[in-house]
Design a protein around this motif. Structure first.
Motif, PDB file in Angstrom:
ATOM      1  N   ARG A 318       0.839  -1.205   0.000  1.00 27.76           N
ATOM      2  CA  ARG A 318       0.000   0.000   0.000  1.00 27.76           C
ATOM      3  C   ARG A 318       0.873   1.254   0.000  1.00 27.76           C
ATOM      4  O   ARG A 318       0.594   2.216  -0.728  1.00 27.76           O
ATOM      5  N   GLU A 319       1.935   1.255   0.788  1.00 29.85           N
ATOM      6  CA  GLU A 319       2.811   2.422   0.821  1.00 29.85           C
ATOM      7  C   GLU A 319       3.567   2.586  -0.490  1.00 29.85           C
ATOM      8  O   GLU A 319       3.817   3.714  -0.940  1.00 29.85           O
ATOM      9  N   VAL A 320       3.947   1.471  -1.113  1.00 29.26           N
ATOM     10  CA  VAL A 320       4.557   1.541  -2.448  1.00 29.26           C
ATOM     11  C   VAL A 320       3.611   2.237  -3.417  1.00 29.26           C
ATOM     12  O   VAL A 320       4.000   3.156  -4.156  1.00 29.26           O
ATOM     13  N   ASP A 321       2.365   1.806  -3.425  1.00 32.41           N
ATOM     14  CA  ASP A 321       1.377   2.393  -4.337  1.00 32.41           C
ATOM     15  C   ASP A 321       1.147   3.872  -4.034  1.00 32.41           C
ATOM     16  O   ASP A 321       0.980   4.688  -4.951  1.00 32.41           O
ATOM     17  N   ASP A 322       1.140   4.234  -2.743  1.00 31.42           N
ATOM     18  CA  ASP A 322       0.912   5.634  -2.369  1.00 31.42           C
ATOM     19  C   ASP A 322       2.037   6.529  -2.873  1.00 31.42           C
ATOM     20  O   ASP A 322       1.780   7.643  -3.365  1.00 31.42           O
ATOM     21  N   LEU A 323       3.273   6.076  -2.748  1.00 34.03           N
ATOM     22  CA  LEU A 323       4.399   6.894  -3.207  1.00 34.03           C
ATOM     23  C   LEU A 323       4.384   7.042  -4.727  1.00 34.03           C
ATOM     24  O   LEU A 323       4.594   8.138  -5.256  1.00 34.03           O
ATOM     25  N   TRP A 324       4.122   5.943  -5.427  1.00 27.59           N
ATOM     26  CA  TRP A 324       4.058   6.035  -6.887  1.00 27.59           C
ATOM     27  C   TRP A 324       2.862   6.867  -7.336  1.00 27.59           C
ATOM     28  O   TRP A 324       2.910   7.539  -8.376  1.00 27.59           O
ATOM     29  N   SER A 325       1.792   6.836  -6.559  1.00 24.73           N
ATOM     30  CA  SER A 325       0.609   7.615  -6.928  1.00 24.73           C
ATOM     31  C   SER A 325       0.923   9.105  -6.980  1.00 24.73           C
ATOM     32  O   SER A 325       0.422   9.836  -7.848  1.00 24.73           O
ATOM     33  N   LEU A 326       1.770   9.570  -6.079  1.00 20.23           N
ATOM     34  CA  LEU A 326       2.173  10.978  -6.115  1.00 20.23           C
ATOM     35  C   LEU A 326       2.844  11.305  -7.441  1.00 20.23           C
ATOM     36  O   LEU A 326       2.500  12.297  -8.100  1.00 20.23           O
ATOM     37  N   ARG A 327       3.795  10.488  -7.829  1.00 18.76           N
ATOM     38  CA  ARG A 327       4.504  10.748  -9.092  1.00 18.76           C
ATOM     39  C   ARG A 327       3.554  10.670 -10.282  1.00 18.76           C
ATOM     40  O   ARG A 327       3.613  11.511 -11.198  1.00 18.76           O
ATOM     41  N   GLU A 328       2.685   9.687 -10.288  1.00 17.14           N
ATOM     42  CA  GLU A 328       1.823   9.471 -11.449  1.00 17.14           C
ATOM     43  C   GLU A 328       0.738  10.527 -11.588  1.00 17.14           C
ATOM     44  O   GLU A 328       0.213  10.736 -12.688  1.00 17.14           O
ATOM     45  N   HIS A 329       0.408  11.203 -10.489  1.00 14.37           N
ATOM     46  CA  HIS A 329      -0.628  12.231 -10.559  1.00 14.37           C
ATOM     47  C   HIS A 329      -0.076  13.611 -10.902  1.00 14.37           C
ATOM     48  O   HIS A 329      -0.864  14.549 -11.132  1.00 14.37           O
ATOM     49  N   ILE A 330       1.231  13.773 -10.929  1.00 10.99           N
ATOM     50  CA  ILE A 330       1.784  15.087 -11.251  1.00 10.99           C
ATOM     51  C   ILE A 330       1.312  15.589 -12.614  1.00 10.99           C
ATOM     52  O   ILE A 330       0.873  16.748 -12.733  1.00 10.99           O
ATOM     53  N   PRO A 331       1.359  14.782 -13.692  1.00  8.21           N
ATOM     54  CA  PRO A 331       0.860  15.296 -14.975  1.00  8.21           C
ATOM     55  C   PRO A 331      -0.614  15.672 -14.941  1.00  8.21           C
ATOM     56  O   PRO A 331      -1.031  16.632 -15.614  1.00  8.21           O
ATOM     57  N   LEU A 332      -1.424  14.941 -14.168  1.00  8.69           N
ATOM     58  CA  LEU A 332      -2.843  15.264 -14.075  1.00  8.69           C
ATOM     59  C   LEU A 332      -3.050  16.592 -13.348  1.00  8.69           C
ATOM     60  O   LEU A 332      -3.903  17.407 -13.744  1.00  8.69           O
ATOM     61  N   ALA A 333      -2.275  16.814 -12.292  1.00  7.38           N
ATOM     62  CA  ALA A 333      -2.358  18.104 -11.598  1.00  7.38           C
ATOM     63  C   ALA A 333      -1.892  19.233 -12.510  1.00  7.38           C
ATOM     64  O   ALA A 333      -2.493  20.320 -12.532  1.00  7.38           O
ATOM     65  N   ASN A 334      -0.830  18.981 -13.264  1.00  7.16           N
ATOM     66  CA  ASN A 334      -0.351  19.997 -14.210  1.00  7.16           C
ATOM     67  C   ASN A 334      -1.460  20.403 -15.174  1.00  7.16           C
ATOM     68  O   ASN A 334      -1.620  21.587 -15.494  1.00  7.16           O
ATOM     69  N   ARG A 335      -2.200  19.417 -15.646  1.00  6.55           N
ATOM     70  CA  ARG A 335      -3.258  19.698 -16.616  1.00  6.55           C
ATOM     71  C   ARG A 335      -4.339  20.580 -15.987  1.00  6.55           C
ATOM     72  O   ARG A 335      -4.898  21.460 -16.645  1.00  6.55           O
ATOM     73  N   GLN A 336      -4.635  20.349 -14.716  1.00  7.70           N
ATOM     74  CA  GLN A 336      -5.644  21.178 -14.053  1.00  7.70           C
ATOM     75  C   GLN A 336      -5.142  22.601 -13.841  1.00  7.70           C
ATOM     76  O   GLN A 336      -5.912  23.562 -13.967  1.00  7.70           O
ATOM     77  N   ILE A 337      -3.862  22.752 -13.532  1.00  6.90           N
ATOM     78  CA  ILE A 337      -3.312  24.094 -13.338  1.00  6.90           C
ATOM     79  C   ILE A 337      -3.251  24.836 -14.666  1.00  6.90           C
ATOM     80  O   ILE A 337      -3.597  26.011 -14.757  1.00  6.90           O
ATOM     81  N   GLY A 338      -2.817  24.148 -15.723  1.00  3.65           N
ATOM     82  CA  GLY A 338      -2.756  24.742 -17.059  1.00  3.65           C
ATOM     83  C   GLY A 338      -1.390  25.315 -17.368  1.00  3.65           C
ATOM     84  O   GLY A 338      -1.044  26.409 -16.901  1.00  3.65           O
ATOM     85  N   ALA A 339      -0.604  24.598 -18.162  1.00  2.00           N
ATOM     86  CA  ALA A 339       0.765  25.024 -18.457  1.00  2.00           C
ATOM     87  C   ALA A 339       0.805  26.103 -19.534  1.00  2.00           C
ATOM     88  O   ALA A 339      -0.018  26.121 -20.451  1.00  2.00           O
TER      89      ALA A 339
END
Length: 465
Positions: A318-339
């Motif tokens: 579960r902790e492995v998945d949580d740490l990778w989830s942070l990295r994998e969600h960065i592009p999605l957050a970027n899209r919401q902010i708008g580059a």
């Protein structure tokens, strides 16, 4: 109503191959372009695909190959010119064979990357290419763009994970080269020529893929470092200590974590404050070795060397998945902010820290904006993305956008890097290639294009402007 060329195609092709153009075939993820097309062809096998290409060659109809449509440089859409035929591989879904004793899988081009990974896992192996879009991206597309992802450091990119291909060339000939060999020195390697060609030299319809053992011990840690330079020193130590066991080594900036808190506040983060720089490291070790202990040892060594100031080592799946989830969600957050502008670049490892420093200083002189720099530090691939300052919008920077990207790419090239690391050239970067590509190499590329595709029907406008 069909034009004369489309009517000719319809008469020559097997029933059920052609279909009307739906909106999804004309889109790409960032919305930079909207494609045009006369018809869509969705062949069920390589023979039908060859029939499509032969008919298009005879009618002089352009062909735009399309996989899962996840590419970020516009290679899957043609926005102008005579309406092309979109060639979708979505119905070529067979996994023809899985040979775990050979560490080989043979998969057709329409198989999604996730489906290929699942089939490998069912046979006790892994197909180690891993992308955020793997549920949609297709094998033909990832090979045509020579996709990378998070595991290139250990397993290589798509090219390194392919032994042979089946492909249809621009005049409809089928190249049957689905070798399962690691050694085959029998002349020019046309497999490597078609991989990364983005559909401009032919259409990949199937591939022999390299599988790998699943490491018995998997460990993941997120470590706080003072700078990109410290991250690179830590990478060198990790590779020396793990003897080939480092699977991924990702650089994450504090700005990326702040964007995650803004866009996805429910996503759990391991640190109360957002450090300026972090690395996410994954290792895979043989049975009998503790991955968690190895990462804890790296943390201690990094701390003693002044490279690491804090960190967490995952203690459960579960902790492995949580740490990778942070990295994998960065592009999605970027899209919401708008580059304002996004850059997929690669640099020699010794040039990475200097580039980040100098590019940041140059951008600070251009106006107020935020930088989210993150990516696959283990192989020198950065996603160097620019965002509006707080309280400002992307539109405020419209007159700067092209100039900012051009200068960033110029700085990358000056340091021996590439302005196209893992997403390809497509239509977005064709002019950059024309400007900064080696003239002799470009001339050879054009000669190859002319030799294989004299009518110029294969994905015109992509790669070579």
């Amino acid at each position: 109503m069909l034009n004369a060329a489309d009517e000719t195609l319809a008469r020559r092709l097997p029933e059920g191959v052609l279909r009307e153009v739906a909106e999804g075939y004309l889109e790409e993820p960032r919305g930079r372009w909207r494609g045009i097309a006369g018809l869509v062809a969705a062949p069920r096998d390589v023979e039908e695909c060859a029939a499509v290409i032969r008919a298009c060659a005879e009618a002089r109809v352009a062909v735009v190959p399309r996989g899962g449509g996840t590419g970020l440089v516009g290679g899957q859409v043609m926005p102008g010119g005579p309406a092309p035929l979109v060639l979708s591989l979505e119905r070529m879904l067979a996994i023809r064979d899985v040979l775990p004793e050979e560490d080989v899988m043979i998969a057709e081009a329409g198989v999604t990357l996730q489906a290929a990974r699942d089939a490998a896992a069912a046979a006790g192996r892994q197909f180690p290419l891993s992308l955020a879009s793997q549920g949609t991206a297709q094998i033909g597309g990832v090979l045509s763009t020579n996709a990378g992802g998070v595991n290139v450091l250990r397993y290589g990119n798509a090219r390194a994970l392919c032994l042979g291909i089946e492909a249809v060339l621009p005049q409809g000939q089928v190249m049957r080269d689905l070798k399962r060999l690691r050694k085959d020195n029998t002349g020019y390697d046309l497999r490597d020529l078609l991989i990364g060609a983005e559909g401009t030299l032919g259409v990949i319809t199937a591939a022999s893929l390299v599988l790998a053992p699943i490491p018995a011990e998997r460990g993941v840690a997120m470590l706080v470092v003072d700078s990109p330079d410290a991250a690179l020193h830590l990478l060198a130590r990790a590779k020396a200590r793990m003897a080939g066991g480092v699977t991924a080594f990702e650089l994450i900036s504090g700005q990326g974590l702040r964007f995650l808190r803004q866009a996805m506040p429910d996503l759990r983060q391991p640190f109360a404050d957002c450090p300026d720089w972090l690395v996410l490291i994954e290792i895979g070790l043989p049975e009998g070795l503790s991955a968690a202990a190895a990462l804890e040892g790296l943390f201690v060594a990094g701390s003693e060397a002044g490279l690491v100031s804090d960190g967490v080592v995952a203690q459960s799946a579960r902790e492995v998945d949580d740490l990778w989830s942070l990295r994998e969600h960065i592009p999605l957050a970027n899209r919401q902010i708008g580059a304002i502008a996004s850059h997929d670049i690669s640099l020699p490892l010794s040039e990475v820290a200097g580039f980040i420093r100098d590019a940041g200083a140059w951008l600070a002189a251009q106006g107020d904006m935020r930088i989210n720099c993150f990516g696959h530090l283990g192989d020198g691939n950065l996603h160097f993305n620019l965002f509006p300052a707080e309280g400002r919008s992307r539109a405020d920077y419209d007159d700067q956008r092209a100039g900012l990207s051009h200068h960033i790419h110029r700085m990358v090239v000056a340091r021996g890097g590439s302005f196209s690391a893992e997403h390809g050239v497509g239509r977005l970067k064709a002019r950059d290639l024309a400007e900064w590509g080696d003239p002799v190499r470009l001339a050879a590329m054009r000669a190859i294009k002319q030799a294989l595709d004299p009518a110029g029907i294969m994905n015109p406008g992509a790669v070579l402007a």
